[in-house]
Design a protein around this motif. Structure first.
Motif, mmCIF file in Angstrom:
data_model
loop_
_atom_site.group_PDB
_atom_site.id
_atom_site.type_symbol
_atom_site.label_atom_id
_atom_site.label_comp_id
_atom_site.label_asym_id
_atom_site.label_seq_id
_atom_site.Cartn_x
_atom_site.Cartn_y
_atom_site.Cartn_z
ATOM 1 N N THR A 101 -11.951 -1.427 12.758
ATOM 2 C CA THR A 101 -12.043 -1.210 11.311
ATOM 3 C C THR A 101 -13.068 -0.132 10.978
ATOM 4 O OG1 THR A 101 -11.403 -3.507 10.909
ATOM 5 C CG2 THR A 101 -12.460 -2.338 9.095
ATOM 6 N N LEU A 124 -11.766 3.178 11.076
ATOM 7 C CA LEU A 124 -10.795 3.451 10.005
ATOM 8 C C LEU A 124 -11.464 3.810 8.683
ATOM 9 C CD1 LEU A 124 -8.377 0.464 10.696
ATOM 10 C CD2 LEU A 124 -7.762 2.880 10.898
ATOM 11 N N ASP A 179 -13.081 6.306 7.391
ATOM 12 C CA ASP A 179 -12.840 7.604 6.752
ATOM 13 C C ASP A 179 -11.361 8.005 6.798
ATOM 14 O OD1 ASP A 179 -12.760 7.859 9.460
ATOM 15 O OD2 ASP A 179 -13.788 9.796 9.542
ATOM 16 N N ARG A 180 -10.498 7.035 7.086
ATOM 17 C CA ARG A 180 -9.064 7.314 7.127
ATOM 18 C C ARG A 180 -8.395 6.669 5.917
ATOM 19 N NH1 ARG A 180 -7.979 8.652 12.547
ATOM 20 N NH2 ARG A 180 -5.902 9.237 11.825
ATOM 21 N N GLU A 181 -7.260 7.176 5.527
ATOM 22 C CA GLU A 181 -6.565 6.664 4.349
ATOM 23 C C GLU A 181 -5.214 6.057 4.726
ATOM 24 O OE1 GLU A 181 -6.309 9.714 1.421
ATOM 25 O OE2 GLU A 181 -8.474 9.845 1.118
ATOM 26 N N PHE A 182 -5.261 5.116 5.617
ATOM 27 C CA PHE A 182 -4.040 4.408 5.988
ATOM 28 C C PHE A 182 -3.680 3.409 4.893
ATOM 29 C CE2 PHE A 182 -5.311 5.719 10.301
ATOM 30 C CZ PHE A 182 -4.096 6.169 10.780
ATOM 31 N N ARG A 183 -2.417 3.329 4.566
ATOM 32 C CA ARG A 183 -1.941 2.335 3.600
ATOM 33 C C ARG A 183 -1.309 1.141 4.294
ATOM 34 N NH1 ARG A 183 0.911 6.012 -1.184
ATOM 35 N NH2 ARG A 183 -0.965 7.235 -1.704
#
Length: 548
Positions: A107, A110, A112-116
């Protein structure tokens, strides 16, 4: 069992009340009663009181008790079993996953990532599938939908799985390092001895030809006809894999040691003695293992013909008995900087097995030689060549002056001298002969890890075609193997036993007159023992209540 309310004071001075379903249990030490929360209904001001009344009436009808005065006349209660899915195995893995900080490590990557999509949950679902019921990534969709409860993941989509695998591979080294340090601190792992070995796994795809990564090579699966990849594991003395590597299928064992050593330098492992098998015992590799203050214990091939090995085997002296049915003898060959320290190990039980195995081979070989005498012409020539090149029998044979095959009695006598023995070489003078022998014996932990990898986790055959997906698939197997080994170490049971017991714990969904209820089955004494051994709390009794 009762309904209770709790209050929370907000920053603006207002008070919010929450409604819970609870029951009291006695504390195992103090004996005082304490509330155990079975279900959270949510905020009191948003509670569906009408639906709650219907639920209460349904419960009264079900148990046959009279309703309070003023209640509507009773009707026959209707309880319908809607579905039941396995809960125990996935719940156990998820709790350990969280306890070890694996989910948190993923987590954080994750942030700085924009996973939906739920990347961490998708990765866990694929690891749980490897451990519980190995199948293809596409099959996990139906598995999650119909067969198993994955906490906080109501559904799995295969495209989400592939995206999660891509992310896992992007963060490969950082996640492996972070997971290792978390696990090492939590479990207080001893990492002064690291065991390293390799295995191979083959591919079965429509595109069976080689590419830059999927190459043919020495197959430890005995499938030289198929392209493969080479997998390496570094394992602690407790059998827990702390790092994995994947190389092209034609990679030789001798060539990977520098990379392994380099990758582990920044892991702050302290004093590390690397234990490797005979396949890695080249002079170049041993020098690499000694760089930056490291040391090694390495197996030596006793029939290599090396002068130092011959001198060590011919060295006089008595064996000293140590534990685990081993006898050891220390041997130093040479002087000064050129000195080499060996430890010759003998296992009396293994010596008996070697003698029995050899006698069985010789008995079969005598029968083959007798049949060979009855042949002539091309038939004799072909049988002669086949026997002379036989992978097992050729070590016992020689050709006499007439060109006939004979049993080499001198070679047999030399083999008798090596029964039950293996020769170890070490660069660390501070290690006792017992530590050297027992440390090398722990290399069996790596072989056990590979067996689990290929049998319980069904690593092979691999159906992925792209290199990045193959690497990600191995990472999923590595995470699963880590969970399995920790569970086995802490429970004292095999994973097969634990899985069988825990998969009997189900989550059952009922439909009542007032709504639906999701409730787990009761834990058996065996399941309670497993949960306790891992230091976990029992899963909640009530998982969901939906009022109509």
């Amino acid at each position: 069992m009762y309904i209770r309310q709790i209050s929370r004071k907000n920053k603006d001075g207002t008070v919010t009340r929450y409604v819970q379903l609870a029951h009291n249990e006695r504390h195992p030490v103090t004996g005082t009663p304490q509330a155990k929360i079975l279900y959270h209904f949510g905020r009191a001001d948003e509670l569906d009181t009408v639906g709650l009344k219907r639920l209460a009436a349904s419960i009264h009808r079900f148990i046959g008790e009279p309703l309070p005065s003023g209640s509507p006349p009773p009707r026959s209660a209707t309880v319908t079993l809607l579905k039941s899915k396995a809960l125990g195995g996935a719940w156990l893995l998820d709790q350990l996953w969280k306890k070890l900080g694996i989910g948190e490590a993923i987590t954080r990557r994750l942030a700085d990532r924009e996973f939906r999509m739920p990347v961490e949950r998708a990765i866990f679902a694929m690891v749980a599938n490897r451990v519980l019921d190995p199948g293809s990534k596409l099959a996990i969709e139906d598995w999650v939908d119909r067969e198993v409860v994955i906490p906080d993941l109501p559904a799995f989509e295969v495209q989400h799985g592939y995206r999660a695998m891509d992310f896992l591979l992007e963060s490969d080294e950082s996640i492996q390092r972070e997971v290792f340090h978390t696990v090492a601190d939590l479990l207080n792992l001893e990492v002064d001895l690291l065991f390293f070995d390799t295995t191979s796994t083959y591919f079965e795809t429509e595109e069976s030809e080689e590419d830059a990564f999927r190459r043919t090579g020495y197959s430890k699966d005995h499938r030289p006809d198929l392209p493969q990849a080479v997998i390496g594991f570094a394992v602690t003395r407790d059998g827990i894999p702390i790092r994995c590597w994947v190389w092209p299928g034609n990679t030789s064992d001798m060539s990977v040691v520098p990379e392994v050593k380099k990758d582990l330098i920044g892991w702050k492992l302290g004093r590390v003695i690397t234990v490797v098998d005979r396949g890695f015992c080249s002079e170049d590799n041993l020098r690499v293992l000694q760089q930056t203050g490291g040391h090694y214990i390495a197996g030596e091939k006793m029939t290599s013909g090396k002068p130092t090995v011959e001198a060590a085997l011919a060295h006089p002296g008595r064996f000293k008995t140590v534990r685990d049915n081993l006898e050891v003898k220390e041997i130093v060959v040479g002087d000064g900087e050129a000195r080499t320290r060996y430890v010759l190990v003998r296992n009396p039980d293994e010596a008996k097995r070697d003698a029995a195995r050899r006698e069985k081979h010789l008995e079969a070989l005598r029968a083959e030689l007798a049949r060979l005498k009855e042949l002539d012409g091309d038939t004799h020539t072909k049988a002669h060549c086949r026997l002379h090149s036989h992978v097992t029998y050729k070590r016992y044979l020689k050709i006499d002056k007439r060109g006939n095959l004979r049993i080499d009695l001198q070679a047999v006598k030399a083999m008798e001298h090596l029964d039950g023995k293996y020769l170890l070489r070490t660069s660390d003078d501070t290690l006792s002969t017992e530590d050297v022998a027992l440390g090398y014996k722990q290399l069996l932990k790596v072989e056990s890890a590979f067996r689990t990898l290929k049998q319980s986790l069904e690593l092979r055959p691999v159906y992925h075609r792209k290199e990045e997906r193959i690497r990600a698939h191995v990472l999923l197997c590595w995470l699963g193997l880590m969970l399995i080994r920790i569970i086995e170490n802490q429970t004292g049971q095999t994973w097969r036993e634990v899985r069988s017991l825990m998969q009997m714990l189900h989550l059952v969904e009922y439909r009542l007159d007032a709504g639906t209820l999701c409730q787990r089955t009761q834990l058996t004494p065996e399941q309670q023992a497993i949960v306790s051994a891992l230091g976990l709390k029992e899963p909640q009794q009530i998982w969901d209540i939906s009022l109509l």
